[in-house]
Design an enzyme around this catalytic site. Sequence first.
Site, PDB file in Angstrom:
ATOM      1  N   LYS A 184      35.023  33.514  30.777  1.00 34.78           N
ATOM      2  CA  LYS A 184      34.719  34.126  30.246  1.00 34.78           C
ATOM      3  C   LYS A 184      36.106  34.768  29.232  1.00 34.78           C
ATOM      4  CE  LYS A 184      33.147  38.545  29.184  1.00 34.78           C
ATOM      5  NZ  LYS A 184      34.589  39.722  29.779  1.00 34.78           N
ATOM      6  N   GLY A 241      41.459  41.279  37.434  1.00 35.29           N
ATOM      7  CA  GLY A 241      41.582  42.597  36.763  1.00 35.29           C
ATOM      8  C   GLY A 241      41.174  43.383  37.958  1.00 35.29           C
ATOM      9  N   SER A 242      40.936  44.680  37.801  1.00 37.84           N
ATOM     10  CA  SER A 242      40.599  46.184  37.938  1.00 37.84           C
ATOM     11  C   SER A 242      39.097  45.831  39.783  1.00 37.84           C
ATOM     12  CB  SER A 242      39.924  46.669  37.630  1.00 37.84           C
ATOM     13  OG  SER A 242      38.659  46.377  36.837  1.00 37.84           O
ATOM     14  N   GLY A 245      35.854  45.749  38.576  1.00 38.82           N
ATOM     15  CA  GLY A 245      35.520  44.668  38.327  1.00 38.82           C
ATOM     16  C   GLY A 245      35.581  43.081  39.155  1.00 38.82           C
ATOM     17  N   GLU A 265      41.796  38.634  41.883  1.00 34.60           N
ATOM     18  CA  GLU A 265      42.854  39.407  42.527  1.00 34.60           C
ATOM     19  C   GLU A 265      42.854  40.717  41.514  1.00 34.60           C
ATOM     20  OE1 GLU A 265      45.509  38.877  44.225  1.00 34.60           O
ATOM     21  OE2 GLU A 265      44.381  36.802  44.316  1.00 34.60           O
ATOM     22  N   CYS A 302      50.268  43.961  37.799  1.00 35.37           N
ATOM     23  CA  CYS A 302      49.329  44.330  39.495  1.00 35.37           C
ATOM     24  C   CYS A 302      50.818  45.005  40.528  1.00 35.37           C
ATOM     25  CB  CYS A 302      48.680  43.457  39.777  1.00 35.37           C
ATOM     26  SG  CYS A 302      49.280  41.478  39.889  1.00 35.37           S
ATOM     27  N   GLU A 391      45.330  52.465  42.827  1.00 36.24           N
ATOM     28  CA  GLU A 391      45.826  52.873  41.626  1.00 36.24           C
ATOM     29  C   GLU A 391      45.406  53.230  40.720  1.00 36.24           C
ATOM     30  OE1 GLU A 391      44.785  49.101  39.647  1.00 36.24           O
ATOM     31  OE2 GLU A 391      46.326  48.403  39.782  1.00 36.24           O
TER      32      GLU A 391
HETATM   33  P1  NAP Z   1      39.418  44.624  34.314  1.00 39.43           P
HETATM   34  O1  NAP Z   1      38.473  45.724  33.285  1.00 39.43           O
HETATM   35  O2  NAP Z   1      38.550  44.308  35.589  1.00 39.43           O
HETATM   36  O3  NAP Z   1      38.661  42.565  33.248  1.00 39.43           O
HETATM   37  C1  NAP Z   1      39.051  41.534  33.599  1.00 39.43           C
HETATM   38  C2  NAP Z   1      37.555  41.133  32.927  1.00 39.43           C
HETATM   39  O4  NAP Z   1      36.642  41.426  34.167  1.00 39.43           O
HETATM   40  C3  NAP Z   1      37.333  41.665  32.113  1.00 39.43           C
HETATM   41  O5  NAP Z   1      36.970  39.994  31.160  1.00 39.43           O
HETATM   42  C4  NAP Z   1      36.276  42.316  32.121  1.00 39.43           C
HETATM   43  O6  NAP Z   1      35.524  42.242  31.055  1.00 39.43           O
HETATM   44  C5  NAP Z   1      35.532  42.223  33.310  1.00 39.43           C
HETATM   45  N1  NAP Z   1      35.079  42.849  33.738  1.00 39.43           N
HETATM   46  C6  NAP Z   1      35.011  44.023  34.377  1.00 39.43           C
HETATM   47  N2  NAP Z   1      34.146  44.647  34.982  1.00 39.43           N
HETATM   48  C7  NAP Z   1      33.072  44.056  35.280  1.00 39.43           C
HETATM   49  C8  NAP Z   1      31.989  44.210  35.598  1.00 39.43           C
HETATM   50  N3  NAP Z   1      31.718  45.573  36.486  1.00 39.43           N
HETATM   51  N4  NAP Z   1      31.028  43.610  35.245  1.00 39.43           N
HETATM   52  C9  NAP Z   1      31.134  42.664  34.994  1.00 39.43           C
HETATM   53  N5  NAP Z   1      32.328  42.248  34.090  1.00 39.43           N
HETATM   54  C10 NAP Z   1      33.113  42.536  34.345  1.00 39.43           C
HETATM   55  O7  NAP Z   1      40.840  44.383  33.735  1.00 39.43           O
HETATM   56  P2  NAP Z   1      42.243  44.622  32.841  1.00 39.43           P
HETATM   57  O8  NAP Z   1      41.858  46.093  32.580  1.00 39.43           O
HETATM   58  O9  NAP Z   1      41.653  43.308  32.315  1.00 39.43           O
HETATM   59  O10 NAP Z   1      43.605  44.466  34.115  1.00 39.43           O
HETATM   60  C11 NAP Z   1      43.918  45.256  34.357  1.00 39.43           C
HETATM   61  C12 NAP Z   1      43.601  45.123  36.244  1.00 39.43           C
HETATM   62  O11 NAP Z   1      43.883  43.974  36.517  1.00 39.43           O
HETATM   63  C13 NAP Z   1      44.272  46.363  36.548  1.00 39.43           C
HETATM   64  O12 NAP Z   1      43.607  46.852  38.203  1.00 39.43           O
HETATM   65  C14 NAP Z   1      45.750  45.257  37.645  1.00 39.43           C
HETATM   66  O13 NAP Z   1      45.875  45.878  38.602  1.00 39.43           O
HETATM   67  C15 NAP Z   1      44.927  43.971  38.184  1.00 39.43           C
HETATM   68  N6  NAP Z   1      45.482  42.712  37.622  1.00 39.43           N
HETATM   69  C16 NAP Z   1      45.977  42.198  38.992  1.00 39.43           C
HETATM   70  C17 NAP Z   1      46.603  41.113  38.801  1.00 39.43           C
HETATM   71  C18 NAP Z   1      46.113  40.710  40.517  1.00 39.43           C
HETATM   72  O14 NAP Z   1      47.051  39.710  40.474  1.00 39.43           O
HETATM   73  N7  NAP Z   1      45.955  41.378  40.919  1.00 39.43           N
HETATM   74  C19 NAP Z   1      46.857  40.642  38.150  1.00 39.43           C
HETATM   75  C20 NAP Z   1      46.801  41.496  36.443  1.00 39.43           C
HETATM   76  C21 NAP Z   1      46.240  42.444  37.118  1.00 39.43           C
HETATM   77  P3  NAP Z   1      34.193  43.103  29.796  1.00 39.43           P
HETATM   78  O15 NAP Z   1      35.171  44.368  30.097  1.00 39.43           O
HETATM   79  O16 NAP Z   1      34.102  42.186  28.834  1.00 39.43           O
HETATM   80  O17 NAP Z   1      32.978  42.929  31.154  1.00 39.43           O
END
Ligand code: NAP
Length: 533
Positions: A184, A241-242, A245, A265, A302, A391
Amino acid sequence: MVKLNQKSYIAGSWIIPSSEVFQSKSPVTGKALATYNSCGLAELEAAASAAQTAFAEYRVCSHIQISEFLNTIAEEIESLGDQLLETADAESGLGIPRMTGERARTCGQLRAFADIVAQGQWVQASIDTAIPDRKPVPKPDLRRMMRPLGPVAVFGASNFPFAYGSVGGDTASALAAGNPVIVKGHPSHPATNELFCHALDAAITRCNMPRGVFSMLQGATHELGGELVKHPVVQAVGFTGSLGGGRAFMDIAASRPTPIPVFAEMGSVNPIFVATDAMSTRGEAIGTTLAASVAMGTGQFCTSPGVVVTTGNADFNTAVAKGLSETPRGLLLNDNIGNALVRAVKEITARSDVKWLNQVELSDSDTSTPPNIVLKTSAQDFLVDKTLQEEIFGPVTMIVECDNEQQMLQVADSFEGNLTATVHATDKDKTQANALLERLEQFAGRVIYNGFPTGVEVCPSQQHGGPYPASSAASTTSVGADAMLRFARFVAYQGLPDAYLPSALKNDNPLNLLRKVNGELTQSKILPVYTGV
Ligand code: NAP
């Protein structure tokens, strides 16, 4: 130069769904970039059914074929040249040097998985030969190895358009383990997603792989992601991601009629503990370097250090505040991250138990270029309120001041799961450092001594993950060779004649693997045991 078509890529076909439109936006100018359509259920169904068909063919590809496929993907990504770097920079604002480094990491991890697959050792072949005349019951011949799970859904994060993007670590490790992938696409960088699909398309053609081995659904709706995780064909999820999510997908996956694993992650505050002698001898220097680590990449890692635990030192606090205030503001990736940051900073600084050490007025433009922020609270307040451990994604850190070393240990005991935890200490701090390290490994995936958590080396000894909420599966890593193991499971074969066994388990050891045979690691062949059948 690839001509962008603003489409999704489904099993070798380029598709424009007739549904909602979304646009990527330049983080620098705020202007709209490319326009794409979000996929819906019909496109998801097409990708899922193609992935299921492809699985039958892909899972029995030889390790050499899969290895060549991964190497070819890396080659095709590189042959996209500057267009890939420029497109990702336009959509993320991360800059060409950063994108160049991230491309090297992305291709490097594809090639590293290609090597691992070619060596074949990752399947962990184990053989216990039969003892037909064992009393009181005969022992059967049992042979076990890792096999792929089936189609994997992958979600990347906006802050790593390559390394955690459409063909990032999750896709590479799932393909390496023999699984088709349905991505996705992240809505922040759809043109970058599309370019990766051109590379995959070329690699699939060159390696004669089944078309359904890879699909990428463009989309800007939570519904699409939810439906993908619910789809019965999907057997596992790789998510970066977050916490919101990741947690949503964990819950959806667990409530399916057939639950599936989610390897999510998520965010982390990566606490740093500064021991007493380290603080008095080089507190200022640690503070200055900490500020650089917090501001790096506008704090959008992250592994960014979001909490630093001390026994209080004014020079240290001043160095952190000065370092952060003097560092030029950086760009945030998108409106979601910017709005969440400003909201969180307003909320936390309105509290009486949190002080903003380098306070400036927050303005509307701060959702795009925020100030680099250092907050301070007391250990006493930190210990009673878990929300202070959440965070804040961006260039924000919080100093937690303890009354004494004992209280610092209590703070260490209070942490939830994190990707990393760090100690700064000198030889004189040995007792304190020991007590801290003992605690840190209980809640963190990577424990660091006299260093900083930003910067994740990609190598077999890396551990990128941690107890919840850092990740959904603490015993796995999303970086390094073992990331593949998330998308495979052991299968044991009992009493199978040699002709039916996978190559890795055959008597002759045709892959020349180091196998565990009757408990001993050996590369030797096995003499067939006559079982009387
Ligand atoms: P995000 O907003 O969670 O988005 C990631 C993906 O998930 C997107 O495709 C988003 O698409 C989808 N998504 C998010 N919430 C969703 C939900 N409730 N239902 C369905 N789909 C959902 O993350 P981001 O802002 O791109 O990335 C930043 C975050 O990633 C930070 O918190 C960072 O710490 C974390 N991160 C972690 C790592 C690790 O290795 N632990 C590495 C890099 C980043 P849609 O918005 O289109 O739904």
